[in-house]
Motif scaffolding. Structure first.
Motif, PDB file in Angstrom:
ATOM      1  N   MET A 131       0.842  -1.190   0.000  1.00  0.00           N
ATOM      2  CA  MET A 131       0.000   0.000   0.000  1.00  0.00           C
ATOM      3  C   MET A 131       0.877   1.240   0.000  1.00  0.00           C
ATOM      4  SD  MET A 131      -3.542   0.053   1.093  1.00  0.00           S
ATOM      5  CE  MET A 131      -4.631  -1.141   1.779  1.00  0.00           C
ATOM      6  N   ALA A 132       0.500   2.182  -0.805  1.00  0.00           N
ATOM      7  CA  ALA A 132       1.228   3.449  -0.879  1.00  0.00           C
ATOM      8  C   ALA A 132       0.517   4.495  -0.031  1.00  0.00           C
ATOM      9  CB  ALA A 132       1.308   3.912  -2.324  1.00  0.00           C
ATOM     10  N   ALA A 133       1.291   5.410   0.515  1.00  0.00           N
ATOM     11  CA  ALA A 133       0.734   6.526   1.280  1.00  0.00           C
ATOM     12  C   ALA A 133       0.626   7.737   0.362  1.00  0.00           C
ATOM     13  CB  ALA A 133       1.626   6.842   2.477  1.00  0.00           C
ATOM     14  N   PHE A 134      -0.494   8.447   0.473  1.00  0.00           N
ATOM     15  CA  PHE A 134      -0.754   9.616  -0.351  1.00  0.00           C
ATOM     16  C   PHE A 134      -1.197  10.799   0.497  1.00  0.00           C
ATOM     17  CE2 PHE A 134      -1.542   6.110  -3.331  1.00  0.00           C
ATOM     18  CZ  PHE A 134      -0.825   6.532  -4.443  1.00  0.00           C
ATOM     19  N   VAL A 135      -0.995  11.984  -0.067  1.00  0.00           N
ATOM     20  CA  VAL A 135      -1.539  13.217   0.478  1.00  0.00           C
ATOM     21  C   VAL A 135      -2.428  13.798  -0.608  1.00  0.00           C
ATOM     22  CG1 VAL A 135      -1.036  15.536   1.335  1.00  0.00           C
ATOM     23  CG2 VAL A 135       0.532  13.653   1.855  1.00  0.00           C
ATOM     24  N   ALA A 136      -3.667  14.113  -0.267  1.00  0.00           N
ATOM     25  CA  ALA A 136      -4.569  14.777  -1.207  1.00  0.00           C
ATOM     26  C   ALA A 136      -4.853  16.174  -0.676  1.00  0.00           C
ATOM     27  CB  ALA A 136      -5.865  13.995  -1.384  1.00  0.00           C
ATOM     28  N   LEU A 137      -4.749  17.148  -1.568  1.00  0.00           N
ATOM     29  CA  LEU A 137      -4.974  18.546  -1.236  1.00  0.00           C
ATOM     30  C   LEU A 137      -6.154  19.029  -2.061  1.00  0.00           C
ATOM     31  CD1 LEU A 137      -1.233  19.526  -1.671  1.00  0.00           C
ATOM     32  CD2 LEU A 137      -2.376  19.024   0.490  1.00  0.00           C
ATOM     33  N   LEU A 138      -7.213  19.444  -1.389  1.00  0.00           N
ATOM     34  CA  LEU A 138      -8.399  19.927  -2.090  1.00  0.00           C
ATOM     35  C   LEU A 138      -8.253  21.400  -2.370  1.00  0.00           C
ATOM     36  CD1 LEU A 138      -9.213  17.182  -0.959  1.00  0.00           C
ATOM     37  CD2 LEU A 138     -11.450  18.134  -0.470  1.00  0.00           C
ATOM     38  N   ARG A 139      -8.733  21.800  -3.520  1.00  0.00           N
ATOM     39  CA  ARG A 139      -8.636  23.190  -3.949  1.00  0.00           C
ATOM     40  C   ARG A 139      -9.883  23.965  -3.527  1.00  0.00           C
ATOM     41  NH1 ARG A 139      -9.841  26.326  -8.073  1.00  0.00           N
ATOM     42  NH2 ARG A 139      -8.307  27.896  -8.611  1.00  0.00           N
ATOM     43  N   ALA A 140      -9.689  25.154  -2.954  1.00  0.00           N
ATOM     44  CA  ALA A 140     -10.771  26.085  -2.611  1.00  0.00           C
ATOM     45  C   ALA A 140     -11.806  25.479  -1.667  1.00  0.00           C
ATOM     46  CB  ALA A 140     -11.438  26.613  -3.879  1.00  0.00           C
ATOM     47  N   VAL A 141     -11.343  24.767  -0.652  1.00  0.00           N
ATOM     48  CA  VAL A 141     -12.246  24.200   0.350  1.00  0.00           C
ATOM     49  C   VAL A 141     -12.085  24.965   1.649  1.00  0.00           C
ATOM     50  CG1 VAL A 141     -12.697  22.164   1.768  1.00  0.00           C
ATOM     51  CG2 VAL A 141     -12.322  21.922  -0.672  1.00  0.00           C
ATOM     52  N   ASN A 142     -13.215  25.431   2.176  1.00  0.00           N
ATOM     53  CA  ASN A 142     -13.259  26.126   3.463  1.00  0.00           C
ATOM     54  C   ASN A 142     -12.338  27.340   3.510  1.00  0.00           C
ATOM     55  OD1 ASN A 142     -15.063  24.156   4.286  1.00  0.00           O
ATOM     56  ND2 ASN A 142     -13.520  22.952   5.319  1.00  0.00           N
ATOM     57  N   VAL A 143     -12.207  28.024   2.371  1.00  0.00           N
ATOM     58  CA  VAL A 143     -11.379  29.219   2.290  1.00  0.00           C
ATOM     59  C   VAL A 143     -12.250  30.372   1.816  1.00  0.00           C
ATOM     60  CG1 VAL A 143      -9.381  30.281   1.177  1.00  0.00           C
ATOM     61  CG2 VAL A 143      -9.333  27.861   1.757  1.00  0.00           C
ATOM     62  N   GLY A 144     -12.253  31.468   2.544  1.00  0.00           N
ATOM     63  CA  GLY A 144     -13.004  32.652   2.133  1.00  0.00           C
ATOM     64  C   GLY A 144     -14.496  32.423   1.987  1.00  0.00           C
ATOM     65  N   GLY A 145     -15.061  31.519   2.787  1.00  0.00           N
ATOM     66  CA  GLY A 145     -16.496  31.291   2.763  1.00  0.00           C
ATOM     67  C   GLY A 145     -16.969  30.424   1.601  1.00  0.00           C
ATOM     68  N   THR A 146     -16.063  29.810   0.870  1.00  0.00           N
ATOM     69  CA  THR A 146     -16.465  28.971  -0.258  1.00  0.00           C
ATOM     70  C   THR A 146     -16.159  27.511   0.019  1.00  0.00           C
ATOM     71  OG1 THR A 146     -14.323  29.139  -1.355  1.00  0.00           O
ATOM     72  CG2 THR A 146     -15.950  30.809  -1.908  1.00  0.00           C
ATOM     73  N   GLY A 147     -16.866  26.643  -0.689  1.00  0.00           N
ATOM     74  CA  GLY A 147     -16.563  25.218  -0.662  1.00  0.00           C
ATOM     75  C   GLY A 147     -16.601  24.586   0.704  1.00  0.00           C
ATOM     76  N   LYS A 148     -17.664  24.801   1.464  1.00  0.00           N
ATOM     77  CA  LYS A 148     -17.753  24.249   2.813  1.00  0.00           C
ATOM     78  C   LYS A 148     -17.757  22.722   2.791  1.00  0.00           C
ATOM     79  CE  LYS A 148     -18.027  27.992   5.242  1.00  0.00           C
ATOM     80  NZ  LYS A 148     -16.899  28.391   6.015  1.00  0.00           N
ATOM     81  N   LEU A 149     -16.826  22.142   3.531  1.00  0.00           N
ATOM     82  CA  LEU A 149     -16.732  20.698   3.637  1.00  0.00           C
ATOM     83  C   LEU A 149     -16.105  20.346   4.981  1.00  0.00           C
ATOM     84  CD1 LEU A 149     -16.904  17.821   2.385  1.00  0.00           C
ATOM     85  CD2 LEU A 149     -14.613  18.222   1.477  1.00  0.00           C
ATOM     86  N   PRO A 150     -16.928  19.850   5.909  1.00  0.00           N
ATOM     87  CA  PRO A 150     -16.346  19.415   7.185  1.00  0.00           C
ATOM     88  C   PRO A 150     -15.356  18.274   6.957  1.00  0.00           C
ATOM     89  CG  PRO A 150     -18.741  19.609   7.344  1.00  0.00           C
ATOM     90  CD  PRO A 150     -18.378  19.732   5.887  1.00  0.00           C
ATOM     91  N   MET A 151     -14.273  18.296   7.692  1.00  0.00           N
ATOM     92  CA  MET A 151     -13.231  17.288   7.505  1.00  0.00           C
ATOM     93  C   MET A 151     -13.720  15.894   7.904  1.00  0.00           C
ATOM     94  SD  MET A 151     -10.745  18.812   5.969  1.00  0.00           S
ATOM     95  CE  MET A 151     -12.126  19.588   5.116  1.00  0.00           C
ATOM     96  N   THR A 152     -14.700  15.813   8.781  1.00  0.00           N
ATOM     97  CA  THR A 152     -15.276  14.507   9.119  1.00  0.00           C
ATOM     98  C   THR A 152     -15.943  13.895   7.887  1.00  0.00           C
ATOM     99  OG1 THR A 152     -17.262  15.618   9.931  1.00  0.00           O
ATOM    100  CG2 THR A 152     -15.628  14.970  11.579  1.00  0.00           C
TER     101      THR A 152
END
Length: 170
Positions: free
Chosen positions: A1-22
């Motif tokens: 199994m490989a380990a990855f990091v995923a970075l979401l664009r424009a999430v929870n920044v400046g009131g846009t793209g609301k997505l709780p981390m849960t």
């Protein structure tokens, strides 16, 4: 199994793209990713998967699109690549909270630096699939515009260091 990091664009920044981390964590688990952990509310998640980077990216983008009703950009790096981004920081002696790596899907093009507008005291260097920027006076007052970064997402060096460490521990 490989380990990855995923970075979401424009999430929870400046009131846009609301997505709780849960919810992000639950989506990743639904996709079959293992050892899922999120970091701060700006859309950072580390996990393991047997899938390739491109398959991880595609699956996560599809799932986020279904959730949000609109496309959500996702930039993916392996644990080793995230460690390289940190190690390759050309501004390592500068304040880590004023230095970012803008993550891209592909290497920056030859005209990336020529297309930049609004540059003041910012220092800019190109990486493998990143653009490094040191904001001398901070990001808050900067007028810097980097057209090549339009579909990318930035993280400061403190965040990158933490994500690299989290991914290395998987």
């Amino acid at each position: 199994m490989a380990a990855f990091v995923a970075l979401l664009r424009a999430v929870n920044v400046g009131g846009t793209g609301k997505l709780p981390m849960t919810e992000l964590k639950a989506m990743c688990e639904e996709l079959g990713f293992g050892a899922v952990r999120t970091y701060i509310a700006s859309g950072n998640v580390v996990f393991t998967s047997r899938k390739s980077e491109s398959a991880v990216k595609a699956a996560l983008e599809r799932r986020l699109h279904a959730h949000a009703g609109a496309p959500v950009g996702v930039l993916v790096r392996s644990a080793a690549e995230m460690a390289e981004v940190l190690a390759d920081n050309p501004f390592a002696k500068m304040a880590p909270n004023r230095t970012v790596a803008i993550f891209l899907d592909k290497p920056p093009t030859a005209n990336t630096l020529a297309d930049i507008r609004g540059r003041n005291d910012e220092e800019i260097k190109l990486g493998r699939r990143e653009i490094y920027v040191h904001y001398g006076d901070g990001m808050g007052t900067s007028k810097l515009a980097i057209p090549a970064a339009k579909t990318g997402t930035a993280r400061n060096m403190n965040t990158i260091a933490t994500l690299a460490k989290m991914a290395a521990e998987l």
